[in-house]
Design an enzyme around this catalytic site. Structure first.
Site, PDB file in Angstrom:
ATOM      1  N   ASP A  57      -2.535 -10.466  -2.220  1.00 35.34           N
ATOM      2  CA  ASP A  57      -3.127 -10.152  -1.100  1.00 35.34           C
ATOM      3  C   ASP A  57      -4.499  -9.794  -1.515  1.00 35.34           C
ATOM      4  O   ASP A  57      -5.118  -9.507  -2.357  1.00 35.34           O
ATOM      5  CB  ASP A  57      -2.231  -8.744  -0.498  1.00 35.34           C
ATOM      6  CG  ASP A  57      -2.767  -8.251   0.692  1.00 35.34           C
ATOM      7  OD1 ASP A  57      -2.086  -8.869   1.888  1.00 35.34           O
ATOM      8  OD2 ASP A  57      -3.557  -7.594   0.899  1.00 35.34           O
ATOM      9  N   ASP A  96      -4.816 -12.807   3.630  1.00 31.34           N
ATOM     10  CA  ASP A  96      -6.029 -12.099   4.134  1.00 31.34           C
ATOM     11  C   ASP A  96      -7.020 -12.610   3.149  1.00 31.34           C
ATOM     12  O   ASP A  96      -8.384 -12.097   3.155  1.00 31.34           O
ATOM     13  CB  ASP A  96      -5.848 -10.681   4.531  1.00 31.34           C
ATOM     14  CG  ASP A  96      -4.903 -10.071   3.517  1.00 31.34           C
ATOM     15  OD1 ASP A  96      -4.685 -10.440   2.440  1.00 31.34           O
ATOM     16  OD2 ASP A  96      -4.635  -8.831   3.756  1.00 31.34           O
ATOM     17  N   HIS A 121      -6.157  -7.211  -0.316  1.00 32.84           N
ATOM     18  CA  HIS A 121      -6.452  -5.837  -0.568  1.00 32.84           C
ATOM     19  C   HIS A 121      -5.678  -5.432  -2.018  1.00 32.84           C
ATOM     20  O   HIS A 121      -4.511  -5.816  -2.349  1.00 32.84           O
ATOM     21  CB  HIS A 121      -6.007  -4.969   0.299  1.00 32.84           C
ATOM     22  CG  HIS A 121      -6.635  -5.136   1.599  1.00 32.84           C
ATOM     23  ND1 HIS A 121      -5.962  -6.304   2.590  1.00 32.84           N
ATOM     24  CD2 HIS A 121      -7.766  -5.047   2.161  1.00 32.84           C
ATOM     25  CE1 HIS A 121      -6.869  -6.303   3.718  1.00 32.84           C
ATOM     26  NE2 HIS A 121      -8.025  -5.573   3.369  1.00 32.84           N
ATOM     27  N   HIS A 137       0.671  -1.472   0.190  1.00 32.99           N
ATOM     28  CA  HIS A 137       0.013   0.040   0.092  1.00 32.99           C
ATOM     29  C   HIS A 137       0.801   1.265   0.082  1.00 32.99           C
ATOM     30  O   HIS A 137       0.219   2.450  -0.292  1.00 32.99           O
ATOM     31  CB  HIS A 137      -0.832   0.100   1.205  1.00 32.99           C
ATOM     32  CG  HIS A 137      -1.905  -1.053   1.229  1.00 32.99           C
ATOM     33  ND1 HIS A 137      -2.871  -1.209   0.040  1.00 32.99           N
ATOM     34  CD2 HIS A 137      -2.397  -2.307   2.179  1.00 32.99           C
ATOM     35  CE1 HIS A 137      -3.519  -2.149   0.543  1.00 32.99           C
ATOM     36  NE2 HIS A 137      -3.190  -2.820   1.559  1.00 32.99           N
TER      37      HIS A 137
END
Ligand code: SP5
Ligand code: ZN
Length: 379
Positions: free
Chosen positions: A233, A323, A235, A188
């Site tokens: 991931d 995740d 996200h 991120h």
């Protein structure tokens, strides 16, 4: 199959807090994640992988260089100095082991409306003098707090990635997987912004490192060695996508929760710009019961096909988050424990050298998921 897992105990020094809904809690991205993985790997004790401890040196001049294409030098200085600034200004007690500084005001684009044409013409926010404001200036959310040990863990994390790259480069001909247990994660983090537990974009830094050391590829329309960043991931890796958006190598592909954090990026129509057009691909997928595991594996196969056939990648850098697990507290697709073996198998089917870096994954079974993935990769 050679599988190497790298870790550095200094990655466990960093600890932060996060605002989740109405509560300020210890961050889900916690030091015990690394122990969970190491414990599970040792319990499974396969002879198929080797666990190696790497130590970031005390000698700071030897710490990894962060290319200015990936992060601005002033942002790195901020990460290195802001906690001490709070201490020297008497805001934070240096002996408080839980002290963690968080942003409270962000330079939102629409704030420029209040200052009219003059500021709009400049289109930049000057760094305010007040250190409280620095945190907001250099973050896009409140999930990247900075404690006394944060910078050391951040450097240990990116150092693991670089050491992993060196090990992969030593023997590119042999198919292998090097998995660096990076913490904090990185995907991120943007050029001058922390967020989503991320400070330095480990994948981006190590990809530049690999590009500078791989021999040039003579054939084909892409003159540099062809690296694909594969982001698994839950996200979207907004930071990684942003820094490479206009480049052909590395190419970037992600499968992630549709409409989920970080909310504003990762749509299918984000495909890269300029000469990088077509070298960013996004596969958003509804989370949890909004999609089935068959849907997930269809996207995974499509992403694998793009990497192998459209881009003809030579090396894969994997942003490996767990995740995507159906019981993860912050994410989740329709994936159970056993599905990680299949995931590992399909990444392995690329037949390419893979450098994997740990991103997210917050369930207590994180270690089991990692073991399953490695077993699939080894099968
Ligand atoms: C590296 C990484 O995985 N960072 C993720 C940071 C996510 N932080 C915001 C989480 C918002 C969660 N939304 C609630 C989902 C409840 N099911
Ligand atoms: Zn994540």
């Amino acid at each position: 199959m050679r599988i190497l897992v790298l870790h550095d105990p200094q990655t466990k020094l960093h600890q932060s807090v996060e605002l989740l809904g109405h509560k300020l809690i210890p961050a889900h991205e916690a030091p015990d994640r690394i122990d969970r993985i190491l414990d599970a790997l040792k319990t499974a004790s396969s002879s198929n992988w080797e666990i190696r401890e790497i130590a970031l040196s005390e000698d700071k001049p030897t710490w990894p260089e962060i290319p200015p294409t990936i992060h601005s030098p002033e942002y790195i200085t901020h990460l290195r100095t802001i906690f001490e600034r709070f201490v020297s200004d008497g805001i934070v007690d240096v002996d408080d082991p839980d002290a963690c500084v968080l942003p409270e005001c962000f330079p939102h684009a629409r704030l420029l409306e209040a200052v009219g044409e003059g500021a709009n013409a400049i289109r930049e926010f000057k760094l305010p003098r007040d250190p409280y404001a620095h945190l907001g200036h250099y973050s896009f959310d409140m999930s990247a707090g900075i404690s006394k040990a944060t910078f050391r863990s951040v450097m240990a994390s990116v150092n693991l990635a670089i050491q992993g790259a060196d090990l992969l480069l030593q023997d590119l001909a042999t198919p292998s997987l090097v998995f660096a247990l990076c913490r904090p994660p990185g995907h991120h983090a943007c050029h001058s912004l922390a967020g989503g537990y991320c400070y330095i974009n480990n994948v981006a830094v190590v990809t530049e490192y690999l590009l500078s050391r791989l021999p040039p590829t003579p054939e084909g329309s892409i003159p540099t060695p062809r690296i694909a960043i594969f982001d698994l991931d839950f996200h979207h890796g907004n930071g990684t996508q942003a820094v490479f958006f206009s480049r052909r190598s590395p190419a970037y592909v992600s499968i992630h929760g549709e409409g989920e954090y970080p909310y504003y990026t990762g749509a299918e129509d984000e495909v890269g710009s300029g000469e990088g057009k077509g070298f960013t691909r996004n596969f958003p997928l509804p989370s949890h019961r909004g999609s089935t595991k068959e849907d997930y594996f269809r996207k995974l196969d499509e992403a694998v096909r793009v990497i192998a056939e459209e881009w003809r990648a030579e090396v894969v850098v994997l942003s490996l988050g767990f995740d995507t697990f159906n019981a993860d507290p912050l994410g989740g697709f329709d994936l159970g424990e056993e599905d990680y073996t299949e995931m590992g198998r399909r990444v392995r089917s690329l037949g390419l050298p893979v450098l994997a870096l740990l991103e997210g994954g917050y369930h207590a079974l994180l270690g089991t998921l990692v073991v399953r993935f490695l077993k699939g990769f080894d099968a």
